[in-house]
Design a protein around this motif. Structure first.
Motif, PDB file in Angstrom:
ATOM      1  N   THR A  81      50.348   9.444   0.503  1.00 58.48           N
ATOM      2  CA  THR A  81      49.478  10.515   0.991  1.00 58.48           C
ATOM      3  C   THR A  81      50.023  11.888   0.610  1.00 58.48           C
ATOM      4  O   THR A  81      49.275  12.756   0.158  1.00 58.48           O
ATOM      5  CB  THR A  81      49.318  10.409   2.517  1.00 58.48           C
ATOM      6  N   GLY A 232      42.871  13.531   2.523  1.00 57.66           N
ATOM      7  CA  GLY A 232      43.809  12.850   3.415  1.00 57.66           C
ATOM      8  C   GLY A 232      43.257  11.559   3.962  1.00 57.66           C
ATOM      9  O   GLY A 232      43.926  10.535   3.933  1.00 57.66           O
ATOM     10  N   SER A 235      43.115   8.925   1.312  1.00 63.93           N
ATOM     11  CA  SER A 235      44.440   8.424   0.987  1.00 63.93           C
ATOM     12  C   SER A 235      44.925   7.405   2.016  1.00 63.93           C
ATOM     13  O   SER A 235      45.519   6.388   1.678  1.00 63.93           O
ATOM     14  CB  SER A 235      45.400   9.607   0.902  1.00 63.93           C
TER      15      SER A 235
END
Lengths: 300, 428
Positions: A81, A232, A235
């Protein structure tokens, strides 16, 4: 009372289909999933109810979080991430910044950078698996071979087969695919800033850096926040790209989503559900503050 | 407050729907059992044989089925992808939802344990008597298939897992005699060293499951049949020094392998041998199809022999067909099982697929050169179950062993940790 129904009835009737569907298929199933994650259903016989299963509370969670294998997956997820997020934000911003100044062929560049997003993760994963081949020296192919041809053989490495940092190599194709999207977001942000603001700043004697620092960047922060949240949460759910480049059993590229798949395939429904809940909580930690923030912004 | 009421309403509706849906499920099952066909009708056969020699084998088997049982219609339920993992995932959901196919493909042996424990399979031992199968299958095979006195599947074909495939040109280049034989893993190392010295890959291997395949053949070779079988029934201690010795051999063998292994599947690893990039490859005997498809000639273009030290062992795995509980057309499924177990069915299927019949009365003259040697070995060798292909251990145990193996071969654990993780895995 009838007047109230007349006022609230039609809108409620109109939105009820989607309310019911979301209620059942999203929130209802989340509830069932949480329930499964708190049982001891670790075998096929328990899953079909042929053997008894019982409520065990949070035991699956504590066991999972204590196991070195799952800690390795979580560590991989964080690494992936961070690399993915930093990579797309930096690349996307730089591209948007370059294209923001009127440049010739801007439309072409914009399309070129955006195109990779149209490719599915599975398809690009097949190509990147070859590019990221870990052979070095005589048998090298893909990027390692390219480094040899370019005369920089010391750059060769074993990419995603590195047991500690391998997962970061899988973030490279992800960055390649989504930087263009972040660029488009930032570009829209840049274009949304009226030219007058820049002119006013220049007239007041601001340097180009000060102009960006105090006039443009503050106006871009909502865009940046949206980009961080979108990239985010993508990910955190990473699965298809990893499955396409690596294999579910490969230790070096395990992330929670892959663990969930492996648990489920081995009839270990309770642990699979627990991993799902853990992922949901992680994503919620990222998204809920964002939703609260936007809701407040809309109100004011 | 208003929001609270809305949430409560949604929750109530959800509960109502959940109740409806479970009610609907029961109804669906009862109607499907109610419309059972006495004879005739569709027979859905669920497999992962969707391409290549496997597809050809299935087509041949269907041909025999249509002659033997013309009253039934074959419905192909093949699901492609992931060497069967996509099919198994879908099957898992369908069985869970009480929507089984009429019959499905499964590896014979312990891999069936989960389905058996979950009560999803019917005992078919009566069919062994009906179709006179008890005497035509080898007794060691029947022992491996029997669980608490019952048998839950009928095997269609046999593969051997402990085979080495080699490129004689690469061996000659390394100064080795292609005709040489090796008595043990220990005796094999000098040859691997010689190949490695030429700069080529000595032993090609692919992703985790092929490494587990390699591991099981080392265990067979180093431990011998009694101790190897003991690993699966608990009589051999995984922490013993003999297992440590085998794992040390495994560690050394892995040091001869290609570095891009985790990104490959078995065809690519075997291709390395075919193309002359690697000398040896340990793989089950489905690999022979890869050589034959590219018109390679056994003896000159490629050679094969059992993994050193396991010449008198037959690492067995078998595909088999089952009778699921609640199959919509159980009579059709039984007719399919009749064809699967019959001599004509097994001959036609295995000629096309490249495996060998589970029956011992097939005529070897009907088969290729490799298959003839495998049929001979199957008749005289000791049959031991394969780990990587579901014969020796349940899916849970295999998953745990695969995880430990991947961790070890990527360098995240040392040999002692690996051994303790294997011991824990076998007990899971």
């Amino acid at each position: 009372m009838p007047r109230q129904i007349r006022r609230w009835g039609p809108p409620l009737l109109l939105i009820s289909p989607s309310l019911i569907i979301i209620g059942v298929f999203v929130y209802g199933l989340i509830a069932i999933n949480i329930n499964t994650s708190m049982t001891d259903i670790h075998t096929a016989a328990q899953a079909t109810g042929r053997k008894p299963s019982e409520f065990v509370g949070l035991v699956n969670y504590t066991d999972l979080l204590a196991s070195p294998a799952f800690q390795h997956s979580l560590r991989n997820l964080v690494l992936y991430t961070v690399v993915f997020l930093v990579g797309t934000m930096v690349m996307g911003f730089v591209w948007a910044w370059l294209l923001d100044r009127p440049a010739r062929g801007e439309g072409i560049f914009r399309s070129v950078y955006l195109f990779p997003m149209a490719v599915s993760f599975i398809a690009s994963g097949v190509v990147w698996r070859w590019l990221l081949n870990s052979n070095q020296g005589e048998n090298a192919s893909g990027l390692n071979r390219l480094f040899q041809i370019l005369g920089v053989p010391f750059l060769q490495n074993n990419w995603w087969n590195n047991v500690n940092y391998g997962i970061a190599a899988i973030a490279i194709p992800a960055i390649w695919q989504l930087s263009g999207y972040v660029m488009a977001l930032f570009l829209a942000g840049f274009r949304g800033i009226p030219e007058e603001l820049r002119e006013a700043g220049r007239i007041d004697g601001a340097s180009e850096w000060k102009l960006y620092r105090y006039v443009l960047f503050p106006q871009l922060s909502p865009v940046a926040l949206s980009a961080v949240v979108i990239i985010g949460h993508m990910s955190l759910k990473a699965f298809d790209l990893i499955m396409s480049i690596s294999k579910p059993a490969n230790y070096q590229t395990k992330v929670p989503a892959v663990d969930m798949y492996v648990f489920k395939s081995a009839f270990n429904y309770a642990d699979a559900a627990a991993v799902g809940v853990i992922l949901l909580v992680i994503v919620a930690i990222l998204i809920v503050p964002y939703l609260v923030h936007t809701a407040r912004a809309e109100k004011s | 407050m208003r929001r609270m009421a809305a949430v409560a309403a949604v929750a109530a509706v959800t509960l109502g729907l959940a109740a409806c849906s479970s009610g609907g499920d029961d109804e669906a099952t009862s109607t499907s059992t109610g419309t059972e066909a006495g004879s005739g009708g569709d027979v859905e056969v669920f497999t992962w044989w969707a391409a290549g020699s496997e597809k050809l084998g299935l087509d041949a088997l269907v041909g025999v089925f249509e002659t033997q049982h013309p009253e039934y219609t074959f419905v192909n339920g093949a699901v492609a992808g992931g060497a069967g993992s996509a099919a198994k995932d879908l099957l898992q959901s369908r069985l869970q939802a009480n929507d089984p196919p009429d019959t499905f493909q499964a590896h014979a042996g312990k891999e069936l344990t989960d389905y058996i424990d979950a009560g999803q399979l019917e005992d078919v031992s009566a069919l062994y008597d009906d179709y006179d199968l008890t005497d035509v299958f080898p007794p060691t095979l029947l022992d491996l298939l029997t669980v608490d006195g019952m048998i839950y599947s009928i095997p269609s074909n046999i593969h051997r897992s402990n085979m080495v495939w080699a490129n004689p040109a690469v061996l000659t280049e390394a100064g080795l005699d292609p005709a040489a034989t090796y008595d043990s893993i220990e005796a094999w190392f000098p040859a691997l060293d010689a190949v490695q010295a030429t700069g080529k890959t000595a032993l090609s291997v692919a992703t985790t499951w092929t490494q587990v395949n390699l591991l099981e053949t080392i265990l067979m070779s180093d431990l011998g049949p009694e101790s190897y079988n003991g690993l699966w029934d608990g009589t051999t201690d995984w922490s013993s020094t003999e297992v440590t010795a085998a794992l040390t051999d495994f560690e050394k063998l892995m040091s001869y392998t290609n570095t891009d292994r985790d990104g490959l599947d078995w065809p690519e690893a075997t291709q390395l041998v075919i193309d002359g990039g690697a000398a040896f490859n340990v793989m089950g005997d489905w690999a022979v199809a890869a050589f034959e498809e590219q018109d390679k000639v056994a003896g000159t273009d490629y050679i094969y022999f059992p993994v050193p030290g396991s010449a008198d062992l037959f690492g067995f795995l078998a595909d088999s067909f089952t009778l699921p509980v609640g199959a919509p057309n159980p009579d059709g499924a039984k007719a399919w099982l009749d064809t699967v177990g019959s001599l004509e069915g097994q001959t036609a299927f295995n000629q096309a697929k490249g495996s060998i019949p589970a029956r011992t009365d097939a005529d070897p003259a009907d088969f290729s050169e490799y298959q003839q040697s495998a049929i001979k070995a199957y008749a005289q060798d000791t049959i031991v179950p394969s780990l990587a292909h579901g014969a020796a251990a349940s899916i849970t145990v295999l998953t745990a062993i695969s995880d430990a193996t991947s961790k070890f071969t990527t360098g995240a654990s040392d040999l002692a940790t690996y051994q303790s993780e294997l011991a824990a895995a076998a007990g899971s």
